[in-house]
Design an enzyme around this catalytic site. Structure first.
Site, PDB file in Angstrom:
ATOM      1  N   PHE A 150       0.797  -1.120   0.116  1.00 36.95           N
ATOM      2  CA  PHE A 150      -0.145  -0.112  -0.020  1.00 36.95           C
ATOM      3  C   PHE A 150       1.092   1.320  -0.053  1.00 36.95           C
ATOM      4  CE2 PHE A 150      -2.715   3.249   1.962  1.00 36.95           C
ATOM      5  CZ  PHE A 150      -4.202   2.815   1.319  1.00 36.95           C
ATOM      6  N   ASP A 227       1.282  -5.491   8.282  1.00 36.85           N
ATOM      7  CA  ASP A 227       0.061  -4.786   7.838  1.00 36.85           C
ATOM      8  C   ASP A 227      -0.926  -5.541   7.874  1.00 36.85           C
ATOM      9  OD1 ASP A 227      -1.879  -2.766   7.177  1.00 36.85           O
ATOM     10  OD2 ASP A 227      -0.395  -1.372   6.183  1.00 36.85           O
ATOM     11  N   TYR A 252     -11.246   0.836  10.255  1.00 39.24           N
ATOM     12  CA  TYR A 252     -12.563   1.413   9.862  1.00 39.24           C
ATOM     13  C   TYR A 252     -12.944   0.523   8.592  1.00 39.24           C
ATOM     14  CZ  TYR A 252      -8.810   3.711   6.968  1.00 39.24           C
ATOM     15  OH  TYR A 252      -7.720   3.940   6.258  1.00 39.24           O
ATOM     16  N   LYS A 253     -12.001  -0.593   8.305  1.00 33.62           N
ATOM     17  CA  LYS A 253     -12.304  -1.303   6.954  1.00 33.62           C
ATOM     18  C   LYS A 253     -13.413  -2.605   7.641  1.00 33.62           C
ATOM     19  CE  LYS A 253      -8.275   0.071   4.454  1.00 33.62           C
ATOM     20  NZ  LYS A 253      -7.027  -0.052   4.434  1.00 33.62           N
ATOM     21  N   ARG A 401     -12.362  -3.495  -7.576  1.00 33.61           N
ATOM     22  CA  ARG A 401     -12.213  -4.282  -6.544  1.00 33.61           C
ATOM     23  C   ARG A 401     -13.469  -4.472  -5.869  1.00 33.61           C
ATOM     24  NH1 ARG A 401      -8.262  -2.243  -1.958  1.00 33.61           N
ATOM     25  NH2 ARG A 401      -9.811  -0.663  -1.424  1.00 33.61           N
TER      26      ARG A 401
END
Ligand SMILES: *Cc1c(COP(=O)(O)O)cnc(C)c1O
Length: 429
Positions: A150, A227, A252-253, A401
């Site tokens: 990322f 991560d 928050y995912k 995605r």
């Protein structure tokens, strides 16, 4: 496609929904009863109804009622050497951290804390690890990271290397897969200070073999940071059993913390005393309210905090974590695999004949909770879909995605979304 093929997918989605032991949880989420298709629960999870109540009650009763007393011990509580231990708001980063450890990442208590954003926690932990490794062996000055990690992970690592006189050692990866054991073996050695990898790759959804890769880093004498942004709450993680040194992850995912909710950090207990993080603030000091003349880091996980804990941002994740714990991460993973398997089967039938490719691993044991579908028109396809309340996200090059959050997504929703993708690809071709 023939009519009977269309019916077969429809029938399969209905049967999968009817047999899904987690199907009733969908109703616990705000907005799940509408026809909107949400393919982005891996970027920003839907809120739980319970969280809406919790936020309102907090504003009214705790913030509005207790005011500044919220930072003080509850009436009647003892406060001795560590006054912060008696204060619920002050304890929230540790209490929720331990819950994340138990419910989602396989960490025993006292190793996980909720703090700043993932980016800031990455900076604090990678720099602390780099400094500790280089202090123990001045020859260790490399940070190993993959080119498809990322962006924030890559940028933070480059910044630390520049700041500390170190080097970045890049691993080249296939963007439809991720970092393999052989690729990591080729990159680590006596110069490696720390390795930074994602457990589930944000682009392809590739699920790394974290236990094996951790062993490879350790065999080379290096520390490793995982991560867990796309894993926590979706894929089982065993931070202790897999011998992690460090980890960070978003809330928050899949953990439903809401936009910009603070991230978590994990530091293995035996490593905590060896690490000093660079943002020395009063909340990480040994005696928070002594306000002494100089900084002395606290023992344990408190030393990784810097400033005032973001209390409001920690409210909603408590409801999702309770749900994850109730359902169990293994059951969540079973639903997640069933959803991505169904999405790949439907994509093979509806989309591959139109020139769309599955840009994620086809073996479910190598795939996390999302599937990426690639086609040159996907940017325009995404815009078309958003205009009709079908919400995937777009990642270059040409990747649509499909994030399938297991507790809030149904098989019927997944099929409706993929049919919309089919129509949009046809319209753009
Ligand atoms: C989402 C994500 C981040 C986000 O970091 P923030 O500081 O919250 O913006 C970091 N790393 C990975 C792998 C991610 O998927």
């Amino acid at each position: 496609m023939t009519i009977s093929e269309a019916d077969a997918l429809e029938a399969e989605a209905s049967a999968l929904d009817a047999d899904d032991p987690l199907r009733t949880y969908r109703d616990a989420f705000v907005g799940a009863r509408t026809s909107l298709v949400y393919f982005d629960g891996n970027s920003l999870g839907r809120p739980l109804r319970a969280s809406v109540e919790r936020l309102a009650a907090f504003a009214r009763d705790e913030w509005g009622g207790r005011l500044i007393r919220g930072w003080e011990p509850m009436p009647g509580a003892e406060s001795e050497s560590a006054p912060a231990d008696d204060v619920p708001w002050m304890q929230l980063p540790f209490a929720i951290g331990d819950t994340i450890g138990r419910a989602a990442i396989g960490a025993a208590p006292g190793q996980t804390v909720v703090g700043d954003s993932t980016t800031v926690l990455l900076y604090k932990l990678v720099r602390a690890a780099f400094d500790a490794a280089a202090a123990a062996d001045p020859g260790r000055r490399e940070i190993v990271v993959d080119r498809d990690n990322f962006p924030t992970d890559r940028y933070v690592v480059e910044g630390i290397a520049a700041e500390r006189g170190g080097r970045v050692r890049w691993i080249d990866v296939d963007v439809t897969a991720g970092v393999t054991a052989d690729a990591l073996r080729g990159a680590v050695g006596p110069a490696t200070a720390v390795v930074v990898l994602s457990h589930v790759a944000y682009r392809s959804g590739y699920l790394a073999d974290a236990a094996t890769l951790t062993r490879i880093a350790h065999d080379a004498g290096a520390l490793i940071l995982w991560d867990l942004c796309h894993s926590a709450g979706s894929v089982p993680v065993e931070a202790d059993a897999w011998d992690f040194d460090l980890a960070v992850g978003c809330t928050y995912k899949y953990l439903g913390g809401g936009p910009g909710s603070p991230a978590f950090a994990y530091v293995a207990s035996q490593l905590q005393g060896r690490l000093t993080q660079p943002i020395q603030g009063w909340m990480g000091a040994a005696d928070v309210f002594a306000m002494g003349p100089e900084y002395r880091p606290a023992e344990g996980m408190r030393r990784f905090l810097s400033g005032t804990p973001p209390i409001v941002g920690m409210l909603p994740m408590q409801d999702t974590l309770a749900l994850v714990e109730e359902v169990g991460i293994e059951a969540i993973r079973r639903k997640s695999v069933a959803l991505t398997e169904f999405a790949v089967r439907a994509a093979d039938e509806l989309l591959v004949p139109l020139g769309v490719a599955v840009a994620s691993p086809r073996d479910p044991s190598l795939r996390g909770g999302h599937v990426t579908l690639s086609h040159p028109a996907m940017r325009a396809v995404t815009a078309r879909l958003w205009a009709q309340d079908v919400l995937p996200d777009y990642r270059d090059p040409g990747g649509l995605r499909i994030g399938l959050s297991p507790l809030s997504t149904s098989f019927a929703e997944t099929l409706a979304g993929l049919r919309a993708v089919e129509a949009a690809v046809r319209a753009e071709s």
